[in-house]
Design a protein around this motif. Structure first.
Motif, PDB file in Angstrom:
ATOM      1  N   GLU A  54      26.351  45.518  33.918  1.00 14.09           N
ATOM      2  CA  GLU A  54      27.405  46.457  33.398  1.00 14.09           C
ATOM      3  C   GLU A  54      27.600  46.635  31.891  1.00 14.09           C
ATOM      4  OE1 GLU A  54      29.501  49.314  34.073  1.00 14.09           O
ATOM      5  OE2 GLU A  54      28.514  48.491  35.996  1.00 14.09           O
ATOM      6  N   PRO A  55      26.799  47.332  31.025  1.00 10.83           N
ATOM      7  CA  PRO A  55      26.820  47.185  29.566  1.00 10.83           C
ATOM      8  C   PRO A  55      27.996  47.366  28.957  1.00 10.83           C
ATOM      9  CG  PRO A  55      25.762  49.016  30.299  1.00 10.83           C
ATOM     10  CD  PRO A  55      26.068  48.609  31.791  1.00 10.83           C
ATOM     11  N   GLU A  56      29.098  48.045  29.495  1.00 13.64           N
ATOM     12  CA  GLU A  56      30.196  48.258  28.951  1.00 13.64           C
ATOM     13  C   GLU A  56      30.972  46.908  28.889  1.00 13.64           C
ATOM     14  OE1 GLU A  56      32.352  51.720  29.054  1.00 13.64           O
ATOM     15  OE2 GLU A  56      31.093  52.360  30.637  1.00 13.64           O
ATOM     16  N   LEU A  57      30.912  46.019  29.824  1.00 11.13           N
ATOM     17  CA  LEU A  57      31.537  44.908  30.046  1.00 11.13           C
ATOM     18  C   LEU A  57      30.935  43.809  29.496  1.00 11.13           C
ATOM     19  CD1 LEU A  57      32.742  45.563  33.667  1.00 11.13           C
ATOM     20  CD2 LEU A  57      34.110  45.914  31.629  1.00 11.13           C
ATOM     21  N   HIS A  58      29.626  43.518  29.626  1.00 15.07           N
ATOM     22  CA  HIS A  58      29.233  42.302  29.224  1.00 15.07           C
ATOM     23  C   HIS A  58      27.469  42.497  29.086  1.00 15.07           C
ATOM     24  CE1 HIS A  58      28.749  38.059  28.822  1.00 15.07           C
ATOM     25  NE2 HIS A  58      28.079  38.038  29.820  1.00 15.07           N
ATOM     26  N   PRO A  59      26.818  42.046  27.889  1.00 18.72           N
ATOM     27  CA  PRO A  59      25.527  42.299  27.729  1.00 18.72           C
ATOM     28  C   PRO A  59      24.720  41.774  28.483  1.00 18.72           C
ATOM     29  CG  PRO A  59      26.632  40.878  25.955  1.00 18.72           C
ATOM     30  CD  PRO A  59      27.633  41.379  26.973  1.00 18.72           C
ATOM     31  N   ALA A  60      25.090  41.142  29.515  1.00 17.50           N
ATOM     32  CA  ALA A  60      23.948  40.485  30.172  1.00 17.50           C
ATOM     33  C   ALA A  60      23.980  41.008  31.693  1.00 17.50           C
ATOM     34  CB  ALA A  60      24.102  38.859  30.514  1.00 17.50           C
ATOM     35  N   VAL A  61      22.875  40.671  32.305  1.00 18.34           N
ATOM     36  CA  VAL A  61      22.656  41.091  33.760  1.00 18.34           C
ATOM     37  C   VAL A  61      23.153  39.827  34.599  1.00 18.34           C
ATOM     38  CG1 VAL A  61      21.155  41.573  35.814  1.00 18.34           C
ATOM     39  CG2 VAL A  61      20.697  42.654  33.699  1.00 18.34           C
ATOM     40  N   CYS A  62      24.146  40.153  35.727  1.00 17.39           N
ATOM     41  CA  CYS A  62      24.548  38.976  36.428  1.00 17.39           C
ATOM     42  C   CYS A  62      23.582  38.945  37.793  1.00 17.39           C
ATOM     43  CB  CYS A  62      25.847  39.226  36.757  1.00 17.39           C
ATOM     44  SG  CYS A  62      26.902  37.779  37.455  1.00 17.39           S
ATOM     45  N   TYR A  63      22.971  37.839  37.987  1.00 16.33           N
ATOM     46  CA  TYR A  63      21.965  37.849  38.996  1.00 16.33           C
ATOM     47  C   TYR A  63      22.628  36.887  39.840  1.00 16.33           C
ATOM     48  CZ  TYR A  63      17.619  38.027  41.498  1.00 16.33           C
ATOM     49  OH  TYR A  63      16.451  38.170  42.476  1.00 16.33           O
ATOM     50  N   ARG A  64      22.854  37.094  41.174  1.00 15.67           N
ATOM     51  CA  ARG A  64      23.368  36.018  41.883  1.00 15.67           C
ATOM     52  C   ARG A  64      22.555  35.697  43.154  1.00 15.67           C
ATOM     53  NH1 ARG A  64      29.063  35.454  40.851  1.00 15.67           N
ATOM     54  NH2 ARG A  64      29.753  37.417  39.721  1.00 15.67           N
ATOM     55  N   ILE A  65      22.201  34.383  43.246  1.00 18.27           N
ATOM     56  CA  ILE A  65      21.386  33.925  44.374  1.00 18.27           C
ATOM     57  C   ILE A  65      22.173  33.151  45.203  1.00 18.27           C
ATOM     58  CG2 ILE A  65      19.348  32.268  44.914  1.00 18.27           C
ATOM     59  CD1 ILE A  65      18.444  32.948  42.078  1.00 18.27           C
ATOM     60  N   LYS A  66      22.218  33.841  46.518  1.00 17.62           N
ATOM     61  CA  LYS A  66      23.255  33.206  47.702  1.00 17.62           C
ATOM     62  C   LYS A  66      22.657  31.841  48.118  1.00 17.62           C
ATOM     63  CE  LYS A  66      26.174  35.878  50.102  1.00 17.62           C
ATOM     64  NZ  LYS A  66      26.634  36.785  51.326  1.00 17.62           N
ATOM     65  N   SER A  67      21.499  31.826  48.470  1.00 14.76           N
ATOM     66  CA  SER A  67      21.064  30.540  49.038  1.00 14.76           C
ATOM     67  C   SER A  67      21.114  29.533  48.341  1.00 14.76           C
ATOM     68  CB  SER A  67      19.531  30.784  49.390  1.00 14.76           C
ATOM     69  OG  SER A  67      18.744  31.061  48.265  1.00 14.76           O
ATOM     70  N   LEU A  68      21.037  29.410  47.175  1.00 14.53           N
ATOM     71  CA  LEU A  68      21.324  28.395  46.236  1.00 14.53           C
ATOM     72  C   LEU A  68      22.901  28.397  45.771  1.00 14.53           C
ATOM     73  CD1 LEU A  68      17.914  28.336  44.157  1.00 14.53           C
ATOM     74  CD2 LEU A  68      18.486  26.894  46.063  1.00 14.53           C
ATOM     75  N   ARG A  69      23.320  29.311  45.739  1.00 14.23           N
ATOM     76  CA  ARG A  69      24.715  29.505  45.191  1.00 14.23           C
ATOM     77  C   ARG A  69      24.816  29.311  43.628  1.00 14.23           C
ATOM     78  NH1 ARG A  69      28.280  25.558  47.803  1.00 14.23           N
ATOM     79  NH2 ARG A  69      26.355  24.803  48.972  1.00 14.23           N
ATOM     80  N   ALA A  70      23.854  30.013  43.118  1.00 17.39           N
ATOM     81  CA  ALA A  70      23.701  30.128  41.822  1.00 17.39           C
ATOM     82  C   ALA A  70      24.051  31.373  41.155  1.00 17.39           C
ATOM     83  CB  ALA A  70      22.383  29.395  41.225  1.00 17.39           C
ATOM     84  N   THR A  71      24.362  31.387  39.917  1.00 13.60           N
ATOM     85  CA  THR A  71      24.512  32.607  39.129  1.00 13.60           C
ATOM     86  C   THR A  71      23.707  32.662  38.052  1.00 13.60           C
ATOM     87  OG1 THR A  71      26.910  32.740  40.136  1.00 13.60           O
ATOM     88  CG2 THR A  71      26.095  34.160  38.176  1.00 13.60           C
TER      89      THR A  71
END
Lengths: 324, 175
Positions: free
Chosen positions: B131-148
């Protein structure tokens, strides 16, 4: 286009022993109904047997070029029950004459009885959505989409704790995106009382709740709106669109919000043409800070000659563009 | 596609957050008056105590729950927590060190190349959100490792999560 409306006429009954009327001379003949006159006529001898039958034609006729608001054949409100279920209740409207007010100036028969108390909040939200959309002149289809989204979110109840206004604003944002005419968060913020942070939070929550995703915003989505707000001619708008698209393709502006890139492109295009705009003006319209435009402009300035479209008429040549 | 699985990407743990309990009620006022390096936040009801040796900031609640942030590794977090409990013991409280749990680990990692965020998001639709307007980074969530993972266009990546076996990062990149 005629609509059906049942008109019940008063007529005196003579109770027949027979349930059906028949012609006295031709008991087997099937009677023909003349609905215009309200008669039942025997086809054999032409005797009018039944009289004053119920006319099932419409009382009023409405044509398609008539005002849609005034339809005398309809009863009840024309609200769509798709959105707020159970709309069959009577409300007491505001009084018109002098007699409807009691001695203090309050209206007698006040309080329109609360209808659909279960969805009172939803009705409120719809009203709020319409008000917000009205402020930025959004067409009816976006408002309908927003209402639908809100209804889905509301029924799911996963975002129940959040302010309804925040959810409504976020739904409006999503609806604009889905229709292909995205509005920036700042524009939605301007017509809503909710902060951008809260709208952003609700936006992410709604996407998760409804399990949808939206397309990424591009620079071209905003060009026509920003340029017309700045009263820039069509060539400048097309040039700015071209510049922004090229800049993104060549990856000159990594990590910059598309709005900032669009603003910088508009600045460059307007400075090259006869209609110059200052950074402050563009920043005001786009909701981008002055310095942000400057930053993005610095990034695209080195490649300026490549970014302009080939058939662009330069009022100020490329090497004379301001360098910040 | 850079198949850089041989190149060891240095992934640095920058922050470890942990919680533990002292099974006793703590008098915040006493800690604030007698403890060293403390800040008393009366409006919220907690005391911040900063340690120097493992650089740790601990938030102490009167119920006995303590949140410890700023450590660079898990062992260090445990040392710091124990040291904290010892200092509270010296102040006179009957401290029992229980329920030590690492809650969150934050690490940063740097890719040698830049990343094109819009294309990346398109290719990794359900997991990545940008969401470029909100935060300049891509948020990638990995469910299996519960990591963001927060992926920036410059190539630096911030990894947040509990389990930190993220060395298969290389295989995900499409550039």
């Amino acid at each position: 286009m005629e609509s059906t409306y049942v008109k019940i006429q008063l007529f005196s009954f003579s109770l027949d022993a027979l349930p059906r009327v028949t012609c006295p001379n031709h008991p087997d003949a099937i009677l023909v109904e003349d609905y215009r006159a309200g008669d039942m006529i025997c086809p054999e001898c032409g005797l009018v047997v039944g009289d004053r039958v119920i006319d099932v034609g419409s009382e009023w006729r409405t044509f398609s070029n008539d005002k849609a608001t005034k339809d005398p054949s309809r009863v009840g409100d024309s609200q769509n029950p798709l959105l707020s279920d159970g709309d069959l209740s009577t409300m007491i409207g505001k009084g018109t004459g002098a007699a409807s007010f009691d001695e203090f100036g309050n209206s007698k028969y006040q309080n329109r009885r609360t209808m659909s108390s279960s969805d009172r909040a939803m009705m409120n939200a719809f009203k709020e959505i319409t008000t917000m959309a009205d402020r930025i002149n959004l067409p009816r289809n976006i408002v309908d989409r927003t209402n639908n989204l809100f209804k889905q979110v509301y029924e799911q109840k996963s975002l129940k704790g959040r302010a309804n206004d925040a959810i409504a604003s976020a739904c409006l944002y999503i609806a604009c995106r889905q229709e292909g005419v995205p509005r920036t968060f700042k524009e939605i913020c301007a017509v809503s009382r909710i902060s951008k942070k809260e709208i952003g939070r609700c936006f992410k929550l709604i996407l998760k709740a409804l399990e949808t995703s939206v397309d990424l915003i591009t620079t071209g989505d905003f060009m026509s709106r920003f340029c017309s707000n700045l009263c820039l001619p069509k060539q400048v708008q097309m040039a700015a669109t071209h510049i922004a698209r090229k800049a993104v393709e060549l990856d000159l502006v990594p990590g910059r919000s598309p709005i900032s890139v669009a603003a910088a492109a508009i600045y460059m295009a307007s400075q090259a043409s006869a209609e110059k705009r200052t950074q402050k003006e563009i920043g005001d319209i786009a909701g981008v800070a002055d310095v942000t435009i400057r930053q993005s402009y610095r990034l695209i300035y080195p490649r300026a000659p490549d970014l302009f479209p080939t058939d662009f008429k330069f009022d100020t040549p490329v090497d004379k563009l301001p360098q910040l | 596609m850079d198949a850089d699985s041989d190149v060891a990407l240095d992934i640095l743990i920058t922050n470890v957050v942990c919680v533990f309990r002292t099974r006793c009620h703590l008098n915040l006022r006493k800690i604030a008056l007698e403890g060293a390096n403390v800040i008393y936040k009366r409006d919220v009801g907690k005391v911040l105590m900063k340690l120097r040796k493992p650089r740790i900031t601990a938030t102490i609640w009167s119920s006995g729950k303590i949140i410890c942030t700023g450590a660079t590794s898990e062992e260090e977090a445990k040392f710091g927590a124990r040291r904290l409990a010892r200092s509270l013991q010296k102040l006179g409280f009957q401290v029992i060190f229980t329920d030590f749990k690492v809650v969150n680990v934050l690490a940063v990692c740097n890719m040698p190349f830049e990343i094109r965020l819009p294309e990346f998001t398109k290719n990794n639709r359900p997991h990545a959100s940008y969401e470029p307007e909100l935060h300049p980074a891509v948020c990638y969530r990995i469910k299996s490792l519960r990591a963001t993972l927060q992926i920036f266009s410059t190539g630096s990546i911030t990894v947040t999560g509990i389990l930190l076996y993220r060395y298969q990062t290389c295989q995900l990149w499409i550039e």
